[in-house]
Design an enzyme around this catalytic site. Sequence first.
Site, mmCIF file in Angstrom:
data_model
loop_
_atom_site.group_PDB
_atom_site.id
_atom_site.type_symbol
_atom_site.label_atom_id
_atom_site.label_comp_id
_atom_site.label_asym_id
_atom_site.label_seq_id
_atom_site.Cartn_x
_atom_site.Cartn_y
_atom_site.Cartn_z
ATOM 1 N N HIS A 1 0.826 -1.201 0.000
ATOM 2 C CA HIS A 1 0.000 0.000 0.000
ATOM 3 C C HIS A 1 0.870 1.264 0.000
ATOM 4 O O HIS A 1 0.423 2.329 -0.403
ATOM 5 C CB HIS A 1 -0.923 0.020 1.213
ATOM 6 C CG HIS A 1 -2.064 -0.946 1.122
ATOM 7 N ND1 HIS A 1 -1.874 -2.309 1.136
ATOM 8 C CD2 HIS A 1 -3.387 -0.747 0.985
ATOM 9 C CE1 HIS A 1 -3.050 -2.911 1.029
ATOM 10 N NE2 HIS A 1 -3.990 -1.974 0.937
ATOM 11 N N ASP B 1 19.050 31.470 -6.632
ATOM 12 C CA ASP B 1 19.783 32.640 -7.084
ATOM 13 C C ASP B 1 21.236 32.251 -7.354
ATOM 14 O O ASP B 1 21.604 31.077 -7.330
ATOM 15 C CB ASP B 1 19.670 33.790 -6.081
ATOM 16 C CG ASP B 1 20.323 33.473 -4.737
ATOM 17 O OD1 ASP B 1 21.083 32.488 -4.647
ATOM 18 O OD2 ASP B 1 20.083 34.222 -3.773
#
Length: 398
Positions: free
Chosen positions: A19, A39
């Site tokens: 699962h 940046d």
Amino acid sequence: MPNKAQPHVALLASPGMGHLIPIIELGKRMIRSMALIVDLFGANAFEIAQEFGVLKYVFVTTNAWFLAVIFHSSSLDKQVILEGHVKGRKPLKIPGCKSLSFKDTLESLHDIDSLDESEFIGTKMTKSNGILINTWQDLECSTIEALRDNNYLGGLIKVPIYPIGPLVRQEGKQVLDKQAKQWLDKQPIESVIYVSFGSGGTLSAKQMTELACGLEQRQQKFIWGVRPPSNNALGSYFTIGKNDGDGTPDYLPQGFFTRAKDIGLVIPMWAPQAQILRHPSVGGFLSHCGWNSTLESITNGVPMIAWPLYAEQKMNAAMLTEDFEIAVRPKVSTTEEIVGRGEIEAMVRMMMADKEGHAMKNIVKELKQNAEKALDKGGSSYNSLSQVAQDCLHHLQV
């Protein structure tokens, strides 16, 4: 009525690994649907992005010429820069674009001999999936084309270049206070010069006196965002000094507020720059030439007095005066000498009243319209950003 959240809860709580696999795969897919944008100094995060299969981009907040200088200096032997440019003070020739004069050079190049090879950010940027630049095609056409050439600097730059600017601050929550708005509303159109050195830039006490006296002598309407003086141009935090009788701080000429009350408005510490430049009464900007401030000035059609203080601002000032012809600059170095009140008065007069100033206003208004077209649907910057989005969608489908 069945609880719609139950299947999710059951799946998450299930002890069976079978699962959990769909959740793990879903998580990986969600991460892959993202893009990492950093940046200039964030390229160290690329390893994490690589691990998760995420596209990675660098956003250069300044111009293409600055990027070309970074790449070129990364490709050269440090001694070449040190001997020829720093010690010899010869211009640094940048292939495909304007040379960098020593008087306008980056501060980091002065100390290039002490830098470790790993600190050259130009090399790190080539490991990205693309470089976004806060400029637009028509503003720096030749430089952008050079950067996009696959053979530029011997093939150093192997990533796409995306000019997506001008990106500037929108009004948002910043508003003019009542006093400033009322004062500006009373002034004739394009009659006011706005004076500001950014959120961190400062002047020495002597330079502030000369600036105040120059503004006073010219009798030009002005609005000035004033910060207390410092001998360090990058001095962001200060305490306010004492005031004299009329409220003038002790770092301005005695009685300045009284004498200038009919021509100027002084705003302490911080002013809503975007709103001031957008006001129709503002016709000039005395600026430190940070790239954000430069773009805000251009996108509002306001010419400039270029007064660089640190970082790449001297490069920006050179572009504004020599290439774009929308600014005037002091004859002396603003970082090493004192600009006298007489020269300040002359620059303000030239920009606000003389024919040279009118020519600059016409040019910057054309640049404003050009910038708007770049951002409109089908414009160069619009298309560049659309291409980035397409690249991200394609990556998700692979």
